[in-house]
Write a protein that holds these residues in place. Structure first.
Motif, mmCIF file in Angstrom:
data_model
loop_
_atom_site.group_PDB
_atom_site.id
_atom_site.type_symbol
_atom_site.label_atom_id
_atom_site.label_comp_id
_atom_site.label_asym_id
_atom_site.label_seq_id
_atom_site.Cartn_x
_atom_site.Cartn_y
_atom_site.Cartn_z
ATOM 1 N N ASP A 8 -39.213 18.973 17.997
ATOM 2 C CA ASP A 8 -38.071 18.421 17.279
ATOM 3 C C ASP A 8 -37.496 17.257 18.063
ATOM 4 O OD1 ASP A 8 -35.968 17.952 15.657
ATOM 5 O OD2 ASP A 8 -34.939 19.830 16.018
ATOM 6 N N GLY A 9 -37.539 16.080 17.496
ATOM 7 C CA GLY A 9 -36.973 14.925 18.161
ATOM 8 C C GLY A 9 -38.040 14.072 18.819
ATOM 9 N N GLU A 10 -37.797 12.797 18.877
ATOM 10 C CA GLU A 10 -38.786 11.847 19.378
ATOM 11 C C GLU A 10 -38.696 11.773 20.896
ATOM 12 O OE1 GLU A 10 -38.144 8.245 17.192
ATOM 13 O OE2 GLU A 10 -38.653 9.179 15.277
ATOM 14 N N SER A 11 -39.174 12.828 21.538
ATOM 15 C CA SER A 11 -39.052 12.950 22.984
ATOM 16 C C SER A 11 -40.398 13.288 23.600
ATOM 17 C CB SER A 11 -38.044 14.046 23.341
ATOM 18 O OG SER A 11 -38.022 14.280 24.737
ATOM 19 N N THR B 200 -51.067 18.495 20.192
ATOM 20 C CA THR B 200 -50.158 17.360 20.206
ATOM 21 C C THR B 200 -50.835 16.141 19.608
ATOM 22 O OG1 THR B 200 -50.824 16.533 22.390
ATOM 23 C CG2 THR B 200 -49.091 18.212 22.331
ATOM 24 N N SER B 201 -50.013 15.136 19.297
ATOM 25 C CA SER B 201 -50.536 13.864 18.805
ATOM 26 C C SER B 201 -50.272 12.724 19.774
ATOM 27 C CB SER B 201 -49.930 13.538 17.430
ATOM 28 O OG SER B 201 -50.367 14.471 16.473
ATOM 29 N N GLN B 202 -49.898 13.085 20.982
ATOM 30 C CA GLN B 202 -49.837 12.173 22.112
ATOM 31 C C GLN B 202 -50.423 12.924 23.301
ATOM 32 O OE1 GLN B 202 -47.920 8.508 22.332
ATOM 33 N NE2 GLN B 202 -49.538 9.075 20.922
ATOM 34 N N PRO B 203 -50.959 12.211 24.300
ATOM 35 C CA PRO B 203 -51.597 12.901 25.418
ATOM 36 C C PRO B 203 -50.652 13.889 26.100
ATOM 37 C CG PRO B 203 -52.163 10.582 25.446
ATOM 38 C CD PRO B 203 -51.103 10.742 24.398
ATOM 39 N N ILE B 204 -51.070 15.146 26.199
ATOM 40 C CA ILE B 204 -50.262 16.176 26.838
ATOM 41 C C ILE B 204 -50.454 16.083 28.350
ATOM 42 C CG2 ILE B 204 -52.068 17.925 26.592
ATOM 43 C CD1 ILE B 204 -49.824 19.984 26.228
ATOM 44 N N SER C 139 -44.442 6.225 25.144
ATOM 45 C CA SER C 139 -43.042 5.954 24.854
ATOM 46 C C SER C 139 -42.548 6.902 23.771
ATOM 47 C CB SER C 139 -42.874 4.502 24.390
ATOM 48 O OG SER C 139 -43.300 3.609 25.392
ATOM 49 N N ALA C 140 -41.344 7.435 23.948
ATOM 50 C CA ALA C 140 -40.803 8.391 22.996
ATOM 51 C C ALA C 140 -40.801 7.799 21.590
ATOM 52 C CB ALA C 140 -39.386 8.794 23.399
#
Length: 231
Positions: A35-38, A63-67, A113-114
């Motif tokens: 929840d939230g662009e973080s 995830t949809s960004q590298p964890i 970047s968030a």
């Protein structure tokens, strides 16, 4: 989907060492989980099952960004296996020894970047009792062949879990699992993406072919699995 299920080995002698596995909580996606662009996502109130000295918590993360990391109930998770498919379809399995408490917070960190991409993720939580902290076997693939399948060796009295995260242009894939019992299947926010998790227990040494079939095909995919024998 996402209903509590107990996967316990049957038919093994009481004198034999075994591991048991429980899918401990329903799994929800944004806005209840990510929840939230973080770049840091705090997943609170996750069920960890019954506390025990031999309990390990396994977290299957999509995830949809590298964890970059995961803490489980305040304990730094150890990465067991990871796959990064096209379009950042990341899947990772973490493990931590969490012996006290019946619930807790899972913190997932990602790079970049968030932004909105950081909301497109979620996780499945398993409690493993009597199992080794070291994986017996793993697999990883970014194949877009549909249906996809991978073999995994499960030791006698052992358990295994797997997670996939995929997308398909023009629609949201629906998944059919084989070899493993499907534990959950959910779609992400604002994207045509599906993630699902499955698990298996085996009283004897076994090589299991775990398969996932998408009704729409696969454009990008991350798919991993890991097995654990008795401690």
């Amino acid at each position: 989907m996402g209903v509590l299920s107990e996967n316990t080995i049957m038919g093994a002698s009481q004198t034999e060492a075994v591991a048991t596995l429980s899918f401990t909580s329903s799994v929800t996606w944004y806005p209840d989980i990510f929840d939230g662009e973080s770049t840091t996502q705090n997943v609170t109130g996750r069920s960890f099952g019954t506390a025990a000295s031999d309990r390990h918590i396994l977290v299957a993360v999509a995830t949809s960004q590298p964890i970059t990391g995961c803490t489980i109930g305040g304990v730094t998770g150890t990465e067991i296996v990871k796959s990064t498919g096209g379009d950042d379809m990341d899947t990772t399995i973490y493990i931590a020894s969490v012996t006290s408490g019946t619930s807790g917070t899972i913190v997932v960190t990602m790079s970049g970047s968030a932004g909105e991409l950081h909301t497109r993720g979620g996780l499945g939580v398993y409690a493993m009792y009597g199992g080794s902290a070291t994986a017996s076997d793993t697999f990883t693939t970014t194949s877009t062949t549909d249906p996809m399948s991978q073999d995994i060796d499960i030791p006698a009295g052992g358990v295994a879990i797997a997670i996939t995260h995929m997308n398909k242009g023009g629609g949201i894939p629906a998944l059919t699992w084989s070899g493993f019992t499907e534990d959950y299947e959910l779609t992400t926010a604002n994207a045509s993406q599906t993630s699902g998790g499955g698990s298996k227990t085996s009283a004897t040494d076994a090589t299991i072919t775990v398969g996932v079939d998408s009704d729409l095909g696969i454009s990008n995919n991350g798919f991993v699995g890991a097995s654990f024998g008795p401690a």
